[in-house]
Design a protein around this motif. Sequence first.
Motif, short mmCIF file in Angstrom:
data_model
loop_
_atom_site.label_atom_id
_atom_site.label_comp_id
_atom_site.label_asym_id
_atom_site.label_seq_id
_atom_site.Cartn_x
_atom_site.Cartn_y
_atom_site.Cartn_z
N THR A 1 8.16 84.25 2.77
CA THR A 1 9.46 84.53 2.17
C THR A 1 10.02 83.27 1.54
O THR A 1 9.38 82.22 1.54
CB THR A 1 10.43 85.13 3.21
OG1 THR A 1 11.61 85.58 2.55
CG2 THR A 1 10.79 84.11 4.28
N ASP A 2 11.24 83.36 1.01
CA ASP A 2 11.86 82.21 0.36
C ASP A 2 12.92 81.58 1.26
O ASP A 2 13.23 82.09 2.34
CB ASP A 2 12.45 82.62 -0.99
CG ASP A 2 13.52 83.68 -0.85
OD1 ASP A 2 14.67 83.32 -0.55
OD2 ASP A 2 13.20 84.87 -1.02
N SER A 3 13.50 80.50 0.78
CA SER A 3 14.42 79.70 1.59
C SER A 3 15.77 80.37 1.82
O SER A 3 16.61 79.83 2.54
CB SER A 3 14.65 78.34 0.93
OG SER A 3 15.15 78.49 -0.39
N GLY A 4 15.97 81.55 1.25
CA GLY A 4 17.23 82.26 1.48
C GLY A 4 17.34 82.90 2.84
O GLY A 4 18.41 83.36 3.23
N ILE A 5 16.26 82.94 3.61
CA ILE A 5 16.29 83.52 4.95
C ILE A 5 17.20 82.68 5.85
O ILE A 5 17.17 81.46 5.81
CB ILE A 5 14.87 83.60 5.55
CG1 ILE A 5 14.90 84.29 6.93
CG2 ILE A 5 14.21 82.24 5.63
CD1 ILE A 5 13.51 84.52 7.52
N ASP A 6 18.06 83.33 6.64
CA ASP A 6 18.97 82.59 7.50
C ASP A 6 18.25 82.07 8.74
O ASP A 6 17.21 82.61 9.15
CB ASP A 6 20.17 83.44 7.90
CG ASP A 6 19.78 84.62 8.77
OD1 ASP A 6 19.68 84.45 9.99
OD2 ASP A 6 19.55 85.72 8.22
N GLU A 7 18.78 81.01 9.31
CA GLU A 7 18.14 80.32 10.44
C GLU A 7 18.01 81.21 11.67
O GLU A 7 17.00 81.16 12.36
CB GLU A 7 18.94 79.06 10.81
CG GLU A 7 18.77 77.90 9.84
CD GLU A 7 17.33 77.37 9.85
OE1 GLU A 7 16.77 77.16 10.94
OE2 GLU A 7 16.77 77.17 8.75
N ILE A 8 19.02 82.04 11.93
CA ILE A 8 18.97 82.91 13.11
C ILE A 8 17.80 83.87 13.00
O ILE A 8 17.02 84.03 13.95
CB ILE A 8 20.30 83.68 13.26
CG1 ILE A 8 21.45 82.72 13.57
CG2 ILE A 8 20.17 84.74 14.36
CD1 ILE A 8 22.81 83.40 13.62
N THR A 9 17.66 84.51 11.84
CA THR A 9 16.55 85.45 11.63
C THR A 9 15.21 84.75 11.72
O THR A 9 14.28 85.23 12.37
CB THR A 9 16.70 86.16 10.27
OG1 THR A 9 17.93 86.88 10.24
CG2 THR A 9 15.54 87.12 10.04
N LYS A 10 15.11 83.61 11.05
CA LYS A 10 13.86 82.85 11.06
C LYS A 10 13.45 82.49 12.48
O LYS A 10 12.28 82.69 12.87
CB LYS A 10 14.00 81.58 10.22
CG LYS A 10 12.70 80.78 10.12
CD LYS A 10 12.92 79.43 9.44
CE LYS A 10 13.62 78.46 10.37
NZ LYS A 10 13.69 77.08 9.81
N ASN A 11 14.39 81.98 13.25
CA ASN A 11 14.08 81.56 14.62
C ASN A 11 13.68 82.75 15.51
O ASN A 11 12.79 82.62 16.36
CB ASN A 11 15.27 80.82 15.24
CG ASN A 11 15.51 79.48 14.58
OD1 ASN A 11 14.58 78.87 14.03
ND2 ASN A 11 16.73 78.99 14.61
N LYS A 12 14.32 83.89 15.32
CA LYS A 12 13.96 85.07 16.12
C LYS A 12 12.57 85.57 15.77
O LYS A 12 11.81 86.00 16.65
CB LYS A 12 14.99 86.18 15.91
CG LYS A 12 16.33 85.89 16.62
CD LYS A 12 17.29 87.06 16.52
CE LYS A 12 18.58 86.77 17.29
NZ LYS A 12 19.54 87.89 17.21
N LEU A 13 12.21 85.50 14.50
CA LEU A 13 10.86 85.89 14.09
C LEU A 13 9.81 84.97 14.71
O LEU A 13 8.76 85.43 15.18
CB LEU A 13 10.74 85.87 12.57
CG LEU A 13 11.56 86.91 11.81
CD1 LEU A 13 11.50 86.64 10.32
CD2 LEU A 13 11.08 88.32 12.12
N ILE A 14 10.12 83.68 14.73
CA ILE A 14 9.19 82.71 15.33
C ILE A 14 9.06 82.94 16.82
O ILE A 14 7.96 82.85 17.38
CB ILE A 14 9.67 81.27 15.03
CG1 ILE A 14 9.55 80.98 13.52
CG2 ILE A 14 8.86 80.25 15.82
CD1 ILE A 14 10.18 79.67 13.09
N GLU A 15 10.17 83.28 17.48
CA GLU A 15 10.15 83.58 18.92
C GLU A 15 9.23 84.76 19.23
O GLU A 15 8.56 84.78 20.27
CB GLU A 15 11.57 83.87 19.42
CG GLU A 15 12.47 82.65 19.52
CD GLU A 15 13.87 83.01 19.94
OE1 GLU A 15 14.08 84.18 20.35
OE2 GLU A 15 14.78 82.16 19.83
#
Length: 261
Positions: free
Chosen positions: A239-253
Amino acid sequence: MIKKTKMLLNIIDRHKLILDKLEQNGFVTVNDLSQEFDVSVVTIRKDLKLLEERKLLFRSHGRAIPSNPYTTEHHVNIKEKINTKEKNRIAIAAGLTLEPFDSIIIASGTSVIEFARHIKPVEGLTVLTASLNTALILAENTTIDVMQLGGMVRSSSSSVIGPIGEKMLAEFTFTKLFLGVDGIDLDFGLSTTNSMEASLNKEMIKAAQKIIVLADSSKFGKKGFGRICGLEDIDQIITDSGIDEITKNKLIEIGIDVTIV
């Protein structure tokens, strides 16, 4: 315990604070706002209704979020003109994941069509696709073995859907699936606006060893009519850099490899 606002707020002040909290937290609830502003639940609901009528938020089940999470169907020719720069960068990154003798599925959607345009010659590459546009693009490259999935043509996406394609998928196995979606929701999972397309995508997931989702950041927090799968079923999101940090971190978790371009 929520600290109540000491002074009585007028409607303009309440609306400003509601929008501020919405921007900070990503959602607000009727009960929390009622307690914090020391006003009735009915008053807060009226506030949210007015703000929704001004298209400043979207109400849902006792809470409000910044925008409508439900996607609507648009023709592929229209969707191709949206977030083109982001899709281009995603496509380039997706191309880097290809390896010699890969056998891949390319689903439907504008992100995967853009991916097809950026596929460089890879030794022994075989592609099965539901997208008519993708098949035509790749057919120009004589080094790629291209297979068109059969089925009923869905004109809005220039792709095929239906049981013929699902049965065809059961006869093969693939190293990777490149999947475009209409919505990615942390609870609902991946979705598309068409239930038959969702059913075909499910069979694609069964047939592939690695599931790679190509989606620009506008797809996060959205839901389509047809659910494809839960997030636990996918391996990577580009995806692109517009993804918010909360969503990104939850996906990584969850264990998803998140590639940001």
